[in-house]
Write an enzyme that holds these catalytic residues in place. Structure first.
Site, mmCIF file in Angstrom:
data_model
loop_
_atom_site.group_PDB
_atom_site.id
_atom_site.type_symbol
_atom_site.label_atom_id
_atom_site.label_comp_id
_atom_site.label_asym_id
_atom_site.label_seq_id
_atom_site.Cartn_x
_atom_site.Cartn_y
_atom_site.Cartn_z
ATOM 1 N N GLU A 173 25.466 31.133 56.892
ATOM 2 C CA GLU A 173 26.302 32.156 57.505
ATOM 3 C C GLU A 173 27.617 31.538 57.975
ATOM 4 O OE1 GLU A 173 25.908 35.359 61.233
ATOM 5 O OE2 GLU A 173 24.505 33.669 61.067
ATOM 6 N N LYS B 201 27.348 42.080 56.836
ATOM 7 C CA LYS B 201 26.285 42.151 57.841
ATOM 8 C C LYS B 201 26.280 43.539 58.493
ATOM 9 C CE LYS B 201 24.528 39.188 61.597
ATOM 10 N NZ LYS B 201 24.842 37.959 62.385
ATOM 11 N N CYS C 16 21.325 36.200 59.059
ATOM 12 C CA CYS C 16 20.826 35.905 60.404
ATOM 13 C C CYS C 16 19.886 37.000 60.902
ATOM 14 C CB CYS C 16 22.000 35.658 61.350
ATOM 15 S SG CYS C 16 21.607 34.499 62.693
#
Length: 318
Positions: A50, A137, A181
């Protein structure tokens, strides 16, 4: 005896950090690590963490409290905004060139700049076709929401990709997805990817807690897919001068900011490589995609182990 060609691939996860928000230095590092994965390990696909490009501003507050933002925080956002990249851009073209030169399919965590808004993304880059798509995301976590916008259903690609088997004897078709994540804790996002037949589930992260390993094993077991989790490892010296740290009174270049923990897990929950807990590095494993089918013999959460008569699922994707 099964005479079918094998569906084996060599895949890597790269544990490394952004270089002080310096784009040129980080792209050079990307090339070096991709070449290491290819030349040393024969990798055909490599997953990067990430925010590998653009950086993860660990411990930064950007001068924000409820109801107020400071001038220093606004200036920090200017610096962070400048470190991000646009898609497409010359930086993406450089990544395409690295993929083409090495023959490695790349999944890379980036910070995308789109006007005044930043997004935490993964991009998918093919050696022959170049940039294939991106995933933004969906739900930045906690204070991340003051610096990153939210993705939507238009950037949930499941890439159908063809490789040459690790033995070089046959074409291998597979499907690749990405989650970033704590998105990996969103059950319906996982279910969406499972429903599209993902086999290579690429989890770019900065979460270095030991419990993360349990989550990656769970996802591999649940989805009967290979989980490739790449985490940053970073020390204070890897950040720009003056960047926030855990303890301002005890600054030291070697203090750990992001602790790694990259790992590769197979569809039966067996750890094939890692976790890598100290320092930067590349983990590589030979995987057999038929293990996804072997796993679904007794657990297919979107097939024979689903109950569509009881539960329904929809996804608003463009």
């Amino acid at each position: 005896m099964d005479s079918r060609p094998t569906r084996k691939l060599r895949v890597s996860v790269v544990q490394a950090c952004c270089q002080k928000y310096d784009l040129d230095a980080t792209l050079e590092k990307l090339e070096q690590l991709t070449r290491l994965a290819k030349d040393r390990d024969g990798a055909q696909l490599a997953v990067f963490p990430e925010a590998f490009i653009g950086g993860y501003p660990k411990t930064s507050t950007f001068g924000s409290v409820v109801g107020d933002r400071s001038a220093d925080g606004r200036n920090e956002y200017v610096r962070y905004h400048a470190a991000a990249i646009e898609v497409p851009s010359p930086a993406v073209s450089r990544i395409e060139a690295i993929s083409k030169a090495t023959g490695v399919f790349l999944v890379i965590g980036i910070i995308e700049r789109d006007g005044g808004t930043l997004y935490c993304c993964q991009i998918f880059v093919d050696p022959d076709q170049g940039y294939l798509g991106k995933h933004r995301k969906l739900a930045p976590t906690a204070v991340e929401r003051i610096i990153w916008g939210q993705g939507d259903g238009s950037t949930l690609p499941v890439i159908e990709q063809q490789f040459i088997s690790a033995e070089g004897t046959a074409q291998v078709q597979t499907k690749i997805s990405g989650a970033i994540c704590w998105e990996n804790y969103m059950p319906l996002l996982r279910y969406y990817y499972y429903s599209k037949g993902t086999e290579l589930y690429c989890a770019s992260t900065v979460d270095s807690r030991p419990v993360w390993q349990s989550s990656m094993v769970h996802i591999a077991l649940e989805g009967r897919c290979f989980v490739l989790s790449a985490c940053q490892y970073a020390e204070e010296k890897d950040y720009p001068e003056g960047h926030a740290v855990y303890d301002d009174s005890a600054r030291h270049p070697d203090n750990v900011m992001l602790g790694g923990g990259s790992v590769i897990v197979n569809p039966l929950g067996q750890v094939l490589a890692g976790p890598l807990l100290k320092g930067e590095g590349v983990l590589t494993a030979t995987i057999d995609l038929d293990d996804c089918i072997r796993g679904k013999f007794d657990l297919d959460v979107v097939g024979h182990y689903a109950r569509p008569d009881v539960f329904g699922f929809t996804a608003n994707v463009a």
